[in-house]
Motif scaffolding. Structure first.
Motif, PDB file in Angstrom:
ATOM      1  N   ILE A 268       0.830  -1.201   0.000  1.00 57.07           N
ATOM      2  CA  ILE A 268       0.000   0.000   0.000  1.00 57.07           C
ATOM      3  C   ILE A 268       0.866   1.253   0.000  1.00 57.07           C
ATOM      4  O   ILE A 268       0.568   2.233  -0.701  1.00 57.07           O
ATOM      5  CB  ILE A 268      -0.972  -0.021   1.194  1.00 57.07           C
ATOM      6  N   ALA A 269       1.958   1.251   0.772  1.00 56.68           N
ATOM      7  CA  ALA A 269       2.851   2.416   0.784  1.00 56.68           C
ATOM      8  C   ALA A 269       3.433   2.659  -0.603  1.00 56.68           C
ATOM      9  O   ALA A 269       3.527   3.808  -1.067  1.00 56.68           O
ATOM     10  CB  ALA A 269       3.966   2.215   1.811  1.00 56.68           C
TER      11      ALA A 269
ATOM     12  N   ARG B 101       2.099   1.730  -3.477  1.00 56.76           N
ATOM     13  CA  ARG B 101       1.024   2.154  -4.381  1.00 56.76           C
ATOM     14  C   ARG B 101       0.679   3.628  -4.172  1.00 56.76           C
ATOM     15  O   ARG B 101       0.445   4.377  -5.123  1.00 56.76           O
ATOM     16  CB  ARG B 101      -0.205   1.281  -4.179  1.00 56.76           C
ATOM     17  N   LEU B 102       0.644   4.065  -2.922  1.00 57.80           N
ATOM     18  CA  LEU B 102       0.360   5.475  -2.638  1.00 57.80           C
ATOM     19  C   LEU B 102       1.455   6.376  -3.194  1.00 57.80           C
ATOM     20  O   LEU B 102       1.194   7.495  -3.634  1.00 57.80           O
ATOM     21  CB  LEU B 102       0.217   5.691  -1.137  1.00 57.80           C
TER      22      LEU B 102
ATOM     23  N   PRO C 263      -6.527  -2.438   6.024  1.00 57.75           N
ATOM     24  CA  PRO C 263      -5.993  -1.670   4.890  1.00 57.75           C
ATOM     25  C   PRO C 263      -6.544  -0.247   4.814  1.00 57.75           C
ATOM     26  O   PRO C 263      -5.829   0.674   4.389  1.00 57.75           O
ATOM     27  CB  PRO C 263      -6.416  -2.500   3.673  1.00 57.75           C
ATOM     28  N   PHE C 264      -7.785  -0.041   5.232  1.00 55.14           N
ATOM     29  CA  PHE C 264      -8.367   1.301   5.227  1.00 55.14           C
ATOM     30  C   PHE C 264      -7.714   2.176   6.299  1.00 55.14           C
ATOM     31  O   PHE C 264      -7.391   3.344   6.058  1.00 55.14           O
ATOM     32  CB  PHE C 264      -9.878   1.214   5.469  1.00 55.14           C
TER      33      PHE C 264
ATOM     34  N   THR D 129      -4.155   3.105   5.067  1.00 53.04           N
ATOM     35  CA  THR D 129      -4.126   4.101   3.994  1.00 53.04           C
ATOM     36  C   THR D 129      -4.397   5.497   4.529  1.00 53.04           C
ATOM     37  O   THR D 129      -3.656   6.452   4.242  1.00 53.04           O
ATOM     38  CB  THR D 129      -5.157   3.745   2.913  1.00 53.04           C
ATOM     39  N   HIS D 130      -5.436   5.648   5.317  1.00 55.60           N
ATOM     40  CA  HIS D 130      -5.790   6.973   5.822  1.00 55.60           C
ATOM     41  C   HIS D 130      -4.823   7.422   6.916  1.00 55.60           C
ATOM     42  O   HIS D 130      -4.551   8.624   7.046  1.00 55.60           O
ATOM     43  CB  HIS D 130      -7.229   6.962   6.326  1.00 55.60           C
TER      44      HIS D 130
ATOM     45  N   ARG E  10      -1.805   8.823   5.109  1.00 56.78           N
ATOM     46  CA  ARG E  10      -2.118  10.127   4.518  1.00 56.78           C
ATOM     47  C   ARG E  10      -2.175  11.234   5.581  1.00 56.78           C
ATOM     48  O   ARG E  10      -1.942  12.404   5.275  1.00 56.78           O
ATOM     49  CB  ARG E  10      -3.453  10.057   3.782  1.00 56.78           C
TER      50      ARG E  10
ATOM     51  N   SER F  36       2.407  14.545   0.345  1.00 63.37           N
ATOM     52  CA  SER F  36       2.129  14.149  -1.024  1.00 63.37           C
ATOM     53  C   SER F  36       2.496  15.271  -1.966  1.00 63.37           C
ATOM     54  O   SER F  36       2.308  16.458  -1.655  1.00 63.37           O
ATOM     55  CB  SER F  36       0.640  13.801  -1.196  1.00 63.37           C
TER      56      SER F  36
END
Length: 310
Positions: free
Chosen positions: A92-93, A95-96, A295-296, A299-300, A303, A308
């Motif tokens: 996930i890291a 992909r972000l 995973p949610f 991700t948040h 962030r 970014s």
């Protein structure tokens, strides 16, 4: 064999059909060889001894795409329950970064103790106390269940894992992120209520605040009674389905816990103290449960801390 490549091994031969991307390997006696394991790119496994605990662990390390190309130092994510969570955090890291412009990171996964079952290891290493009442059984035959070593395990992380990672990798040790879920979040709260500056950001998913009749609520109250500030950045995440079933009475027990109400109550207590150095945010993911929400949360939570370019 047109369109194919043949690689001969000492044990036999492997036939790689390029068009189908299928490899079939035979030993010299005609038996099929075991297929190769899938390996994550740019990852390493390191052995480390916990001297005070007298146990051996592994750390899994994922390096970003640009690591070999310069001298940058990267934020570093430390994730517990790595046997499950390391690959999720790493992927996930990445992909972000690749698709949302988030900055690159090094990911460090903290494994269970060598030779211990996962339940046994995490129950011992991530919990703050031995429950005053419990009927837990061990998942390791011949060994009684163990609890309450979060303080000692935390000292291993900060006192031995941190220097090891700082010595061997180009990381920015002023930008450390803790990532935990369930019991792993109890370990995060152990850090927060004893040495909150151990990490610069905490991502805590679905904390097991029911544990030991709500011991962390007692710890929070004791902290508030003796401190005027809690210098930390915290992201709580939980599934909206992690609540008590209709008809049941809420209590501080695993069977009758309302984890959603618990984390809202805990976060509310922190906010009520108005600690000047505390940044805390709670996000509820309405259609997710304890098994699906991680995973949610991750991700948040990332962030909320990582920058970014977009």
């Amino acid at each position: 064999m047109k369109g194919s490549a043949v690689r001969h091994e000492r044990e036999g031969a492997c036939f790689v059909t390029a068009g189908l991307l299928i490899a079939v390997c035979f030993f010299s006696n005609g038996a099929l060889a075991a297929p190769a394991s899938y390996v994550l790119d740019n990852t390493e496994v390191r052995d480390i001894r916990a001297q005070a605990l007298k146990r051996d662990y592994q750390v899994y390390v994922a390096l970003p795409d640009s690591y070999r190309q310069g001298n940058n130092r990267y934020p570093v994510l430390f994730v517990v329950d790595a046997n499950y969570a390391f690959a999720i955090v790493r992927n996930i890291a990445q992909r972000l970064n690749r698709h949302a412009g988030m900055e690159e990171v090094v990911v460090v996964g903290l494994s269970y103790a060598n030779g211990d079952g996962g339940v046994y290891s995490r129950r011992r290493d991530y919990t703050p106390t031995t429950p005053r009442k419990h009927d837990y059984r061990s998942d390791m035959p011949g060994r009684q269940p163990a609890f309450g070593e979060a303080k000692a395990y935390g000292q291993f992380v900060s006192g031995e894992v941190f220097p090891f990672i700082a010595q061997h990798y180009r990381v920015n040790m002023q930008r450390k992120v803790f990532i935990g879920h369930s019991y792993g979040s109890l370990l995060g709260l152990q850090f927060l209520l004893t040495e909150p500056r151990t990490f610069e950001h905490y991502i805590l998913g679905s904390p097991s605040l029911w544990y030991d009749a709500g011991i962390m609520f007692e710890r929070e109250q004791a902290y508030a009674a003796s401190h005027k500030d809690l210098p930390a950045s915290v992201f709580f995440g939980i599934g909206g389905l992690e609540k008590l079933a209709p008809g049941k009475k809420r209590s501080r027990s695993e069977e009758e816990a309302d984890m959603l109400a618990d984390v809202r109550e805990f976060d509310g207590k922190w906010k009520s103290h108005k600690y000047p150095g505390l940044k805390t945010r709670l996000r509820v993911f309405e259609d997710e449960d304890h098994a699906s929400v991680f995973p949610f949360v991750l991700t948040h939570g990332l962030r909320a801390y990582l920058t970014s370019a977009k």
